[in-house]
Motif scaffolding. Sequence first.
Motif, PDB file in Angstrom:
ATOM      1  N   THR A 131     -37.177  15.287  84.850  1.00  0.00           N
ATOM      2  CA  THR A 131     -36.029  15.955  85.460  1.00  0.00           C
ATOM      3  C   THR A 131     -35.694  15.334  86.799  1.00  0.00           C
ATOM      4  OG1 THR A 131     -36.494  18.051  84.356  1.00  0.00           O
ATOM      5  CG2 THR A 131     -35.181  18.156  86.368  1.00  0.00           C
ATOM      6  N   VAL A 132     -36.715  15.073  87.599  1.00  0.00           N
ATOM      7  CA  VAL A 132     -36.512  14.474  88.919  1.00  0.00           C
ATOM      8  C   VAL A 132     -35.935  13.066  88.793  1.00  0.00           C
ATOM      9  CG1 VAL A 132     -37.700  13.628  90.969  1.00  0.00           C
ATOM     10  CG2 VAL A 132     -38.272  15.878  90.029  1.00  0.00           C
ATOM     11  N   LEU A 133     -36.493  12.260  87.906  1.00  0.00           N
ATOM     12  CA  LEU A 133     -36.002  10.893  87.757  1.00  0.00           C
ATOM     13  C   LEU A 133     -34.587  10.866  87.195  1.00  0.00           C
ATOM     14  CD1 LEU A 133     -39.170   8.983  86.513  1.00  0.00           C
ATOM     15  CD2 LEU A 133     -38.282   9.207  88.839  1.00  0.00           C
ATOM     16  N   ALA A 134     -34.240  11.829  86.344  1.00  0.00           N
ATOM     17  CA  ALA A 134     -32.861  11.920  85.851  1.00  0.00           C
ATOM     18  C   ALA A 134     -31.896  12.215  86.997  1.00  0.00           C
ATOM     19  CB  ALA A 134     -32.756  13.000  84.779  1.00  0.00           C
ATOM     20  N   GLU A 135     -32.313  13.063  87.946  1.00  0.00           N
ATOM     21  CA  GLU A 135     -31.483  13.339  89.122  1.00  0.00           C
ATOM     22  C   GLU A 135     -31.330  12.080  89.976  1.00  0.00           C
ATOM     23  OE1 GLU A 135     -29.816  16.494  90.819  1.00  0.00           O
ATOM     24  OE2 GLU A 135     -29.455  15.884  88.755  1.00  0.00           O
ATOM     25  N   PHE A 136     -32.422  11.350  90.172  1.00  0.00           N
ATOM     26  CA  PHE A 136     -32.341  10.116  90.946  1.00  0.00           C
ATOM     27  C   PHE A 136     -31.368   9.139  90.277  1.00  0.00           C
ATOM     28  CE2 PHE A 136     -36.938  10.471  92.822  1.00  0.00           C
ATOM     29  CZ  PHE A 136     -36.559  11.606  93.516  1.00  0.00           C
ATOM     30  N   HIS A 137     -31.461   9.016  88.969  1.00  0.00           N
ATOM     31  CA  HIS A 137     -30.579   8.108  88.240  1.00  0.00           C
ATOM     32  C   HIS A 137     -29.121   8.547  88.386  1.00  0.00           C
ATOM     33  CE1 HIS A 137     -28.745   6.061  84.749  1.00  0.00           C
ATOM     34  NE2 HIS A 137     -29.725   5.191  84.882  1.00  0.00           N
ATOM     35  N   ARG A 138     -28.885   9.840  88.341  1.00  0.00           N
ATOM     36  CA  ARG A 138     -27.509  10.361  88.421  1.00  0.00           C
ATOM     37  C   ARG A 138     -26.848  10.024  89.749  1.00  0.00           C
ATOM     38  NH1 ARG A 138     -25.075  14.545  90.771  1.00  0.00           N
ATOM     39  NH2 ARG A 138     -27.032  15.502  91.517  1.00  0.00           N
ATOM     40  N   VAL A 139     -27.574  10.151  90.853  1.00  0.00           N
ATOM     41  CA  VAL A 139     -26.948  10.001  92.165  1.00  0.00           C
ATOM     42  C   VAL A 139     -26.891   8.549  92.644  1.00  0.00           C
ATOM     43  CG1 VAL A 139     -27.581  12.345  92.819  1.00  0.00           C
ATOM     44  CG2 VAL A 139     -29.107  10.449  93.441  1.00  0.00           C
ATOM     45  N   LEU A 140     -27.609   7.647  91.993  1.00  0.00           N
ATOM     46  CA  LEU A 140     -27.585   6.239  92.372  1.00  0.00           C
ATOM     47  C   LEU A 140     -26.437   5.504  91.681  1.00  0.00           C
ATOM     48  CD1 LEU A 140     -31.397   5.502  92.255  1.00  0.00           C
ATOM     49  CD2 LEU A 140     -29.955   5.244  94.280  1.00  0.00           C
ATOM     50  N   ARG A 141     -25.826   4.601  92.415  1.00  0.00           N
ATOM     51  CA  ARG A 141     -24.790   3.752  91.836  1.00  0.00           C
ATOM     52  C   ARG A 141     -25.432   2.730  90.902  1.00  0.00           C
ATOM     53  NH1 ARG A 141     -22.262   2.154  97.729  1.00  0.00           N
ATOM     54  NH2 ARG A 141     -21.357   4.220  98.245  1.00  0.00           N
ATOM     55  N   PRO A 142     -24.681   2.202  89.943  1.00  0.00           N
ATOM     56  CA  PRO A 142     -25.205   1.074  89.164  1.00  0.00           C
ATOM     57  C   PRO A 142     -25.617  -0.075  90.086  1.00  0.00           C
ATOM     58  CG  PRO A 142     -23.235   1.958  88.127  1.00  0.00           C
ATOM     59  CD  PRO A 142     -23.361   2.656  89.457  1.00  0.00           C
ATOM     60  N   GLY A 143     -26.810  -0.586  89.877  1.00  0.00           N
ATOM     61  CA  GLY A 143     -27.348  -1.648  90.708  1.00  0.00           C
ATOM     62  C   GLY A 143     -28.095  -1.170  91.933  1.00  0.00           C
ATOM     63  N   ALA A 144     -28.026   0.119  92.241  1.00  0.00           N
ATOM     64  CA  ALA A 144     -28.667   0.658  93.438  1.00  0.00           C
ATOM     65  C   ALA A 144     -30.192   0.557  93.332  1.00  0.00           C
ATOM     66  CB  ALA A 144     -28.246   2.102  93.663  1.00  0.00           C
ATOM     67  N   ILE A 145     -30.837   0.570  94.497  1.00  0.00           N
ATOM     68  CA  ILE A 145     -32.273   0.322  94.613  1.00  0.00           C
ATOM     69  C   ILE A 145     -33.028   1.624  94.854  1.00  0.00           C
ATOM     70  CG2 ILE A 145     -34.060  -0.928  95.883  1.00  0.00           C
ATOM     71  CD1 ILE A 145     -32.099  -2.707  94.329  1.00  0.00           C
ATOM     72  N   MET A 146     -34.159   1.770  94.189  1.00  0.00           N
ATOM     73  CA  MET A 146     -35.036   2.915  94.415  1.00  0.00           C
ATOM     74  C   MET A 146     -36.447   2.414  94.697  1.00  0.00           C
ATOM     75  SD  MET A 146     -35.655   6.340  92.152  1.00  0.00           S
ATOM     76  CE  MET A 146     -36.373   5.517  90.729  1.00  0.00           C
ATOM     77  N   TRP A 183     -42.257   6.090  82.876  1.00  0.00           N
ATOM     78  CA  TRP A 183     -41.305   7.176  83.139  1.00  0.00           C
ATOM     79  C   TRP A 183     -39.977   6.614  83.640  1.00  0.00           C
ATOM     80  CZ3 TRP A 183     -45.413  10.398  86.220  1.00  0.00           C
ATOM     81  CH2 TRP A 183     -46.116  11.215  85.328  1.00  0.00           C
ATOM     82  N   LEU A 184     -40.041   5.599  84.493  1.00  0.00           N
ATOM     83  CA  LEU A 184     -38.816   5.011  85.025  1.00  0.00           C
ATOM     84  C   LEU A 184     -38.012   4.334  83.931  1.00  0.00           C
ATOM     85  CD1 LEU A 184     -40.243   3.569  88.341  1.00  0.00           C
ATOM     86  CD2 LEU A 184     -38.464   5.307  88.156  1.00  0.00           C
ATOM     87  N   HIS A 185     -38.680   3.594  83.064  1.00  0.00           N
ATOM     88  CA  HIS A 185     -37.982   2.960  81.943  1.00  0.00           C
ATOM     89  C   HIS A 185     -37.301   4.018  81.068  1.00  0.00           C
ATOM     90  CE1 HIS A 185     -39.059  -1.189  82.558  1.00  0.00           C
ATOM     91  NE2 HIS A 185     -40.357  -0.916  82.601  1.00  0.00           N
ATOM     92  N   ALA A 186     -38.011   5.114  80.796  1.00  0.00           N
ATOM     93  CA  ALA A 186     -37.447   6.175  79.964  1.00  0.00           C
ATOM     94  C   ALA A 186     -36.238   6.832  80.615  1.00  0.00           C
ATOM     95  CB  ALA A 186     -38.523   7.226  79.669  1.00  0.00           C
ATOM     96  N   ALA A 187     -36.195   6.824  81.952  1.00  0.00           N
ATOM     97  CA  ALA A 187     -35.078   7.433  82.682  1.00  0.00           C
ATOM     98  C   ALA A 187     -33.906   6.480  82.860  1.00  0.00           C
ATOM     99  CB  ALA A 187     -35.561   7.912  84.050  1.00  0.00           C
ATOM    100  N   GLY A 188     -34.046   5.248  82.388  1.00  0.00           N
ATOM    101  CA  GLY A 188     -32.933   4.302  82.455  1.00  0.00           C
ATOM    102  C   GLY A 188     -32.997   3.321  83.606  1.00  0.00           C
TER     103      GLY A 188
END
Length: 212
Positions: A131-146, A183-188
């Motif tokens: 759930t947390v990683l899905a939120e991170f993915h949602r708010v980041l732009r394509p190409g953005a760094i985490m 987990w990161l791969h699964a979140a996209g």
Amino acid sequence: MRVPGWLDDTRTSYDTVAVSYADLLRDALAHEPFQRGILALFAELVRAEGNGPVADVGCGPGRITAHLHSIGLDAFGIDLSPAMIDVARRDHPGLRFEVGSMTCLELADDCLTGLLAWFSLIHVPDDEVPTVLAEFHRVLRPGAIMLLGFYAGDGSRLKTEGYGGHPMNVYVHRRPPDRVAAWLHAAGFTVEAEMMHRPAPNIEGGFIFAHR
């Protein structure tokens, strides 16, 4: 493992220790050249993507947020604990800090160029991490760094006291880097680098750079 009530317990625990936590760790980064180097690399990668807004999620008293700002990033902090945010605003009055939960960020889609979770996933139970990683993915732009910082290893322990002897009630979860990467791969996300840091005996910090 499932940890019912973990959000409330985390909020209450860090409200309790906010002032002493800030006092104990205020100058810690000055003595951590490896951590400063990792943050400098994160800043370089964010600048390469256009140097837009960067969220420090689980910012605590804002010491890392302030460091990111000092090295040129448009950084702001989010933390679950209102007391931590009060301390962050007191210590860094020129910066932006907000109360919020990483499970449901009050941020627009695709609004960030960078996101840092600096040892703030350590209290999130395994079943809540997607759930947390899905939120991170949602708010980041394509190409953005985490950049994720976490305790490497395996297993969980209940922390009942900390930061000046104040009572706490939070589980601290250690994870193998390959599990976090999966987990990161699964979140996209695309994982770009995994690093390990051993600052003291029996302490291992894991760091993973990924981009959306």
